[in-house]
Design a protein around this motif. Structure first.
Motif, PDB file in Angstrom:
ATOM      1  N   GLU A 136       0.682  -1.283   0.040  1.00  0.00           N
ATOM      2  CA  GLU A 136      -0.046  -0.076   0.043  1.00  0.00           C
ATOM      3  C   GLU A 136       0.974   1.168  -0.007  1.00  0.00           C
ATOM      4  O   GLU A 136       2.113   1.127   0.382  1.00  0.00           O
ATOM      5  CB  GLU A 136      -0.814  -0.008   1.266  1.00  0.00           C
ATOM      6  N   TYR A 137       0.199   2.345  -0.405  1.00  0.00           N
ATOM      7  CA  TYR A 137       1.015   3.532  -0.537  1.00  0.00           C
ATOM      8  C   TYR A 137       0.312   4.731   0.251  1.00  0.00           C
ATOM      9  O   TYR A 137      -0.971   4.504   0.301  1.00  0.00           O
ATOM     10  CB  TYR A 137       1.552   3.901  -1.899  1.00  0.00           C
ATOM     11  N   ILE A 138       1.023   5.934   0.602  1.00  0.00           N
ATOM     12  CA  ILE A 138       0.283   6.966   1.168  1.00  0.00           C
ATOM     13  C   ILE A 138      -0.299   7.985   0.058  1.00  0.00           C
ATOM     14  O   ILE A 138      -1.233   8.402   0.095  1.00  0.00           O
ATOM     15  CB  ILE A 138       1.355   7.984   1.968  1.00  0.00           C
ATOM     16  N   SER A 139       0.681   8.033  -1.169  1.00  0.00           N
ATOM     17  CA  SER A 139       0.041   8.889  -2.101  1.00  0.00           C
ATOM     18  C   SER A 139       0.886   8.213  -3.473  1.00  0.00           C
ATOM     19  O   SER A 139       1.966   7.752  -3.448  1.00  0.00           O
ATOM     20  CB  SER A 139       0.252  10.091  -1.985  1.00  0.00           C
ATOM     21  N   LEU A 140       0.398   8.347  -4.622  1.00  0.00           N
ATOM     22  CA  LEU A 140       0.617   7.895  -5.825  1.00  0.00           C
ATOM     23  C   LEU A 140       1.330   9.217  -6.573  1.00  0.00           C
ATOM     24  O   LEU A 140       0.644  10.173  -6.992  1.00  0.00           O
ATOM     25  CB  LEU A 140      -0.460   7.206  -6.614  1.00  0.00           C
ATOM     26  N   MET A 141       2.252   9.067  -6.880  1.00  0.00           N
ATOM     27  CA  MET A 141       3.447  10.170  -7.552  1.00  0.00           C
ATOM     28  C   MET A 141       3.330   9.926  -9.108  1.00  0.00           C
ATOM     29  O   MET A 141       3.027  10.955  -9.898  1.00  0.00           O
ATOM     30  CB  MET A 141       4.825  10.211  -7.321  1.00  0.00           C
ATOM     31  N   ASP A 142       3.681   8.614  -9.598  1.00  0.00           N
ATOM     32  CA  ASP A 142       3.628   8.521 -11.137  1.00  0.00           C
ATOM     33  C   ASP A 142       3.629   7.120 -11.438  1.00  0.00           C
ATOM     34  O   ASP A 142       3.714   6.383 -10.417  1.00  0.00           O
ATOM     35  CB  ASP A 142       5.100   9.265 -11.485  1.00  0.00           C
ATOM     36  N   PHE A 143       3.807   6.683 -12.767  1.00  0.00           N
ATOM     37  CA  PHE A 143       3.943   5.274 -12.981  1.00  0.00           C
ATOM     38  C   PHE A 143       4.524   5.060 -14.452  1.00  0.00           C
ATOM     39  O   PHE A 143       4.484   5.879 -15.214  1.00  0.00           O
ATOM     40  CB  PHE A 143       2.545   4.639 -12.777  1.00  0.00           C
ATOM     41  N   TYR A 144       5.072   3.776 -14.549  1.00  0.00           N
ATOM     42  CA  TYR A 144       5.316   3.469 -16.008  1.00  0.00           C
ATOM     43  C   TYR A 144       5.026   2.064 -16.282  1.00  0.00           C
ATOM     44  O   TYR A 144       5.037   1.192 -15.051  1.00  0.00           O
ATOM     45  CB  TYR A 144       6.873   3.708 -16.238  1.00  0.00           C
ATOM     46  N   LEU A 145       4.930   1.652 -17.387  1.00  0.00           N
ATOM     47  CA  LEU A 145       4.518   0.214 -17.712  1.00  0.00           C
ATOM     48  C   LEU A 145       5.838  -0.450 -18.007  1.00  0.00           C
ATOM     49  O   LEU A 145       6.668   0.281 -19.037  1.00  0.00           O
ATOM     50  CB  LEU A 145       3.579   0.122 -18.526  1.00  0.00           C
ATOM     51  N   ASP A 146       6.283  -1.651 -17.395  1.00  0.00           N
ATOM     52  CA  ASP A 146       7.223  -2.524 -18.260  1.00  0.00           C
ATOM     53  C   ASP A 146       6.984  -3.340 -19.224  1.00  0.00           C
ATOM     54  O   ASP A 146       6.123  -4.192 -18.801  1.00  0.00           O
ATOM     55  CB  ASP A 146       8.132  -3.016 -16.920  1.00  0.00           C
ATOM     56  N   ASP A 147       6.640  -3.028 -20.421  1.00  0.00           N
ATOM     57  CA  ASP A 147       6.315  -3.902 -21.432  1.00  0.00           C
ATOM     58  C   ASP A 147       6.614  -5.300 -21.443  1.00  0.00           C
ATOM     59  O   ASP A 147       6.120  -6.122 -21.678  1.00  0.00           O
ATOM     60  CB  ASP A 147       6.506  -3.278 -22.772  1.00  0.00           C
ATOM     61  N   ALA A 148       8.136  -5.338 -21.135  1.00  0.00           N
ATOM     62  CA  ALA A 148       8.764  -6.686 -21.002  1.00  0.00           C
ATOM     63  C   ALA A 148       8.117  -7.477 -20.185  1.00  0.00           C
ATOM     64  O   ALA A 148       8.017  -8.776 -20.418  1.00  0.00           O
ATOM     65  CB  ALA A 148      10.251  -6.519 -21.008  1.00  0.00           C
ATOM     66  N   LEU A 149       7.864  -7.089 -18.903  1.00  0.00           N
ATOM     67  CA  LEU A 149       7.156  -7.799 -17.887  1.00  0.00           C
ATOM     68  C   LEU A 149       5.669  -7.730 -17.762  1.00  0.00           C
ATOM     69  O   LEU A 149       5.057  -8.529 -17.027  1.00  0.00           O
ATOM     70  CB  LEU A 149       7.853  -7.380 -16.695  1.00  0.00           C
ATOM     71  N   ALA A 150       4.895  -6.766 -18.654  1.00  0.00           N
ATOM     72  CA  ALA A 150       3.827  -6.609 -18.623  1.00  0.00           C
ATOM     73  C   ALA A 150       3.331  -6.476 -17.282  1.00  0.00           C
ATOM     74  O   ALA A 150       2.341  -7.119 -16.545  1.00  0.00           O
ATOM     75  CB  ALA A 150       2.977  -7.730 -19.217  1.00  0.00           C
ATOM     76  N   ASP A 151       4.004  -5.498 -16.617  1.00  0.00           N
ATOM     77  CA  ASP A 151       3.551  -5.092 -15.169  1.00  0.00           C
ATOM     78  C   ASP A 151       3.751  -3.495 -15.045  1.00  0.00           C
ATOM     79  O   ASP A 151       4.363  -2.778 -15.781  1.00  0.00           O
ATOM     80  CB  ASP A 151       4.967  -5.708 -14.338  1.00  0.00           C
ATOM     81  N   GLU A 152       3.059  -3.047 -14.029  1.00  0.00           N
ATOM     82  CA  GLU A 152       3.153  -1.517 -13.630  1.00  0.00           C
ATOM     83  C   GLU A 152       3.981  -1.400 -12.570  1.00  0.00           C
ATOM     84  O   GLU A 152       4.168  -2.175 -11.723  1.00  0.00           O
ATOM     85  CB  GLU A 152       1.718  -1.188 -13.273  1.00  0.00           C
ATOM     86  N   LYS A 153       4.868  -0.169 -12.669  1.00  0.00           N
ATOM     87  CA  LYS A 153       5.640   0.143 -11.935  1.00  0.00           C
ATOM     88  C   LYS A 153       5.296   1.503 -11.174  1.00  0.00           C
ATOM     89  O   LYS A 153       5.124   2.386 -11.944  1.00  0.00           O
ATOM     90  CB  LYS A 153       7.096   0.387 -12.444  1.00  0.00           C
ATOM     91  N   LEU A 154       5.136   1.755  -9.901  1.00  0.00           N
ATOM     92  CA  LEU A 154       4.562   2.757  -9.278  1.00  0.00           C
ATOM     93  C   LEU A 154       5.468   3.760  -8.575  1.00  0.00           C
ATOM     94  O   LEU A 154       6.433   3.024  -7.843  1.00  0.00           O
ATOM     95  CB  LEU A 154       3.446   2.422  -8.261  1.00  0.00           C
ATOM     96  N   SER A 155       5.441   4.717  -8.652  1.00  0.00           N
ATOM     97  CA  SER A 155       6.375   5.702  -7.865  1.00  0.00           C
ATOM     98  C   SER A 155       5.536   6.291  -6.835  1.00  0.00           C
ATOM     99  O   SER A 155       4.420   7.084  -7.258  1.00  0.00           O
ATOM    100  CB  SER A 155       6.853   6.854  -8.800  1.00  0.00           C
ATOM    101  N   THR A 156       5.703   5.864  -5.621  1.00  0.00           N
ATOM    102  CA  THR A 156       4.739   6.415  -4.497  1.00  0.00           C
ATOM    103  C   THR A 156       5.602   7.036  -3.420  1.00  0.00           C
ATOM    104  O   THR A 156       6.493   6.972  -3.253  1.00  0.00           O
ATOM    105  CB  THR A 156       4.089   5.320  -3.893  1.00  0.00           C
ATOM    106  N   ARG A 157       4.764   7.513  -2.589  1.00  0.00           N
ATOM    107  CA  ARG A 157       5.209   7.994  -1.033  1.00  0.00           C
ATOM    108  C   ARG A 157       4.747   6.941  -0.099  1.00  0.00           C
ATOM    109  O   ARG A 157       3.533   6.610   0.039  1.00  0.00           O
ATOM    110  CB  ARG A 157       4.619   9.229  -0.738  1.00  0.00           C
TER     111      ARG A 157
END
Length: 93
Positions: A68-89
């Motif tokens: 879980e996270y306090i706030s969501l800052m940014d994200f990108y998708l890793d196409d090779a892994l078909a996975d979301e990467k979140l930048s959070t606080r």
């Protein structure tokens, strides 16, 4: 400037919203092969639509527990892994 130097493609997709998919602000849009991801930092959510604009789901894990996270800052998708990467606080330890 020629838009084709900046964009690979341009699509207009009408998003079909419901009570679970009301977007306040659009901070980032990412299109994968079959989905559209929209970051709304004001609600700490990533909305997920199919490429026809039909709402599918969202990512919204506010809290202080594991994954879980306090706030969501940014994200990108890793196409090779078909996975979301979140930048959070993250919660403080």
């Amino acid at each position: 400037m020629d838009d084709s130097r900046i964009f690979k493609e341009c699509l207009i997709v009408s998003l079909r919203t419901n009570d679970n998919s009301l977007i306040r602000t659009i901070d980032r849009i990412y299109k994968s092969q079959d989905q559209i991801f929209i970051l709304d930092r004001s609600s700490d959510k990533i909305f997920i639509f199919d490429t026809y604009g039909k709402y599918q789901n969202n990512i919204h894990k506010i809290g202080q527990g594991p994954r879980e996270y306090i706030s969501l800052m940014d994200f990108y998708l890793d196409d090779a892994l078909a996975d979301e990467k979140l930048s959070t606080r993250k919660p403080s330890e």
